[in-house]
Design an enzyme around this catalytic site. Structure first.
Site, PDB file in Angstrom:
ATOM      1  CB  THR A 169     -20.485 -14.215  32.289  1.00 21.82           C
ATOM      2  OG1 THR A 169     -20.994 -15.129  31.345  1.00 21.82           O
ATOM      3  CG2 THR A 169     -21.560 -13.877  33.302  1.00 21.82           C
ATOM      4  CB  VAL A 198     -31.484 -21.284  29.238  1.00 22.35           C
ATOM      5  CG1 VAL A 198     -31.467 -20.363  30.451  1.00 22.35           C
ATOM      6  CG2 VAL A 198     -32.549 -20.843  28.245  1.00 22.35           C
ATOM      7  N   GLY A 199     -28.175 -20.878  29.941  1.00 18.48           N
ATOM      8  CA  GLY A 199     -27.105 -21.234  30.861  1.00 18.48           C
ATOM      9  C   GLY A 199     -27.511 -21.014  32.310  1.00 18.48           C
ATOM     10  CG  ASP A 200     -24.355 -20.074  34.932  1.00 23.60           C
ATOM     11  OD1 ASP A 200     -23.931 -20.172  33.760  1.00 23.60           O
ATOM     12  OD2 ASP A 200     -23.937 -19.215  35.734  1.00 23.60           O
ATOM     13  N   GLY A 221     -18.578 -18.920  34.545  1.00 25.65           N
ATOM     14  CA  GLY A 221     -17.888 -20.166  34.254  1.00 25.65           C
ATOM     15  C   GLY A 221     -18.761 -21.063  33.409  1.00 25.65           C
TER      16      GLY A 221
END
Ligand code: ASP
Length: 310
Positions: A169, A198-200, A221
C-alpha cells in the site's frame, strides 16, 4: 514553519528482489511531494502528488501494480484528508482508475459525501471527466504470477502479514509552510481478498487521519486489524495526550499486535515538523524530506540520510 513530507510504500516482508525498486520509489515520491511544498504548495497538494507518483510506479500495490481479488480483478481503495478543516474524501472498490487518490480528492471537493464506493465511484469519475484506463492495464506480470501462486486468501494475522501475502500500500503525510497537515493513502488491498472487501485504507481514522491539532497519519498493514483498533486515530489520540509522534506510533502498533495480533506500519507528522516512520512487519519502505535532507529506510531501525539529493 518547517515543511516536511513523509511517504511509505507498504509494510510487509518485502522480498530482496523488490527492495531496491521500493526504496527508489519512495525516495522519488518524497522528493516529488517536497517539491510541491517548496514551490509554496499546500500539504494536501503534496500528499496527493506523492501518492500519485507511487500509484504510477508498478512496484507498489496502488493504481498500476495493484493486487487482484479472488476473481482476478483489481478493486482500489484510497483516502485523502485535510487537517485544517477535517474534510476528507475516499473511494473504495473502484476499477479503471489509475489515480484513485485524485478521485478521493474530487469526492472531498466536489460532493457532499465522504466515501463513494464501487459503481457509484466510477460513475462519479465519469461525470467529472476523469480519464479511465482498462482495468487489466493496471495489473502487472509480477502480480499475475503472484496471484496464480497464492490463490487462497489468508486471514492475515501478524505472522501471515510477515510473509509475501501482503503487498505495498502507499501513503503520504505532510506539513506545509503555514502549518497545515494532510494525509493520503491508496491501495489495491490484500491479494486474493473477497470481491467487495473494503480494507482500512479508505476508512477515516483507520487508513489515515489528519488534524492540525495533533498531526497526520497514513497506515499500512493488515487492514482488518487496523480497522479493529482505528489505528490512525489511536496514534493521534496518544499525540494529543502528550506523547511524541514516534512514541505514539510505537505504542499504537504494539497495541494492535497485542490486542488483535495485527502487524503493520505508519508514518506520522505534526505541525511543528516532527515525524516518524514505524512498523512491526519485517520491512517497510519509507522516505522523508525535511530541512536536513532526504531520509529513508527499509529494515527495522534503518535511517539513512542523503542530504545532496533533494
Ligand atoms: N492495509 C491494506 C489493506 O488491508 C494493505 C496494506 O497496507 O498492504 O487493504
Amino acid at each position: 514553519m518547517s515543511v516536511v513530507v513523509v511517504v511509505h510504500g507498504g509494510a510487509w516482508a518485502i522480498p530482496d528482489e523488490l527492495a531496491k525498486a521500493s526504496v527508489d520509489g519512495v525516495k522519488a515520491a518524497a522528493r516529488d511531494g517536497f517539491a510541491v511544498l517548496k514551490r509554496g504548495g499546500c500539504a494536501l497538494d503534496a500528499v496527493e502528488e506523492a501518492v500519485k507518483n507511487m500509484e504510477d510506479n508498478i512496484v507498489f500495490n496502488a493504481g498500476h501494480g495493484a493486487t487482484q481479488n479472488t476473481d482476478g480483478e483489481v478493486e482500489l481503495d484510497a483516502i485523502i484528508m485535510d487537517g485544517s478543516t477535517l474534510s476528507s474524501g475516499a473511494v473504495s472498490s473502484v476499477k479503471n482508475i489509475a489515480n484513485p487518490v485524485t478521485l478521493a480528492r474530487a469526492v472531498m471537493e466536489k460532493t457532499n459525501h465522504m466515501i463513494l464506493t464501487s459503481r457509484g465511484a466510477n460513475q462519479f469519475a465519469e461525470s467529472i471527466g476523469m480519464t479511465t484506463v482498462p482495468t487489466d492495464s493496471l495489473v502487472t506480470e509480477y502480480e499475475r504470477n503472484e496471484w496464480e501462486k497464492h490463490k487462497t486468501y489468508v486471514t492475515g494475522v501478524r505472522e501471515e502479514f510477515n510473509t509475501h501475502w501482503a503487498h505495498d500500500t502507499v501513503g503520504a503525510v505532510a506539513v506545509d509552510s503555514v502549518g497545515n497537515v494532510a494525509c493520503a493513502t491508496s491501495t489495491g488491498g490484500i491479494r486474493n481478498k473477497m470481491v467487495g472487501r473494503v480494507g482500512d485504507a479508505p476508512i477515516i481514522g483507520c487508513g489515515g487521519y489528519a488534524d492540525n491539532f495533533s498531526g497526520a497519519v497514513s497506515c499500512t498493514g493488515h487492514g482488518e486489524s487496523i480497522l479493529k483498533v482505528t489505528l490512525a486515530r489511536l496514534i493521534l489520540l496518544h499525540v494529543e495526550q502528550g506523547k511524541s509522534v514516534a512514541e505514539s506510533s510505537q505504542w499504537a502498533l504494539q497495541y494492535m499486535a497485542d490486542r488483535v495480533h495485527g502487524a503493520g506500519g505508519c508514518i506520522v507528522v505534526n505541525r511543528s515538523g516532527q515525524w516518524a516512520a514505524t512498523f512491526t512487519t519485517k520491512r517497510m519502505a519509507w522516505a522523508a524530506v525535511d530541512h536536513d535532507g532526504l531520509w529513508y529506510g527499509l529494515d527495522p531501525k534503518e535511517r539513512l540520510n542523503d542530504s545532496l539529493s533533494i
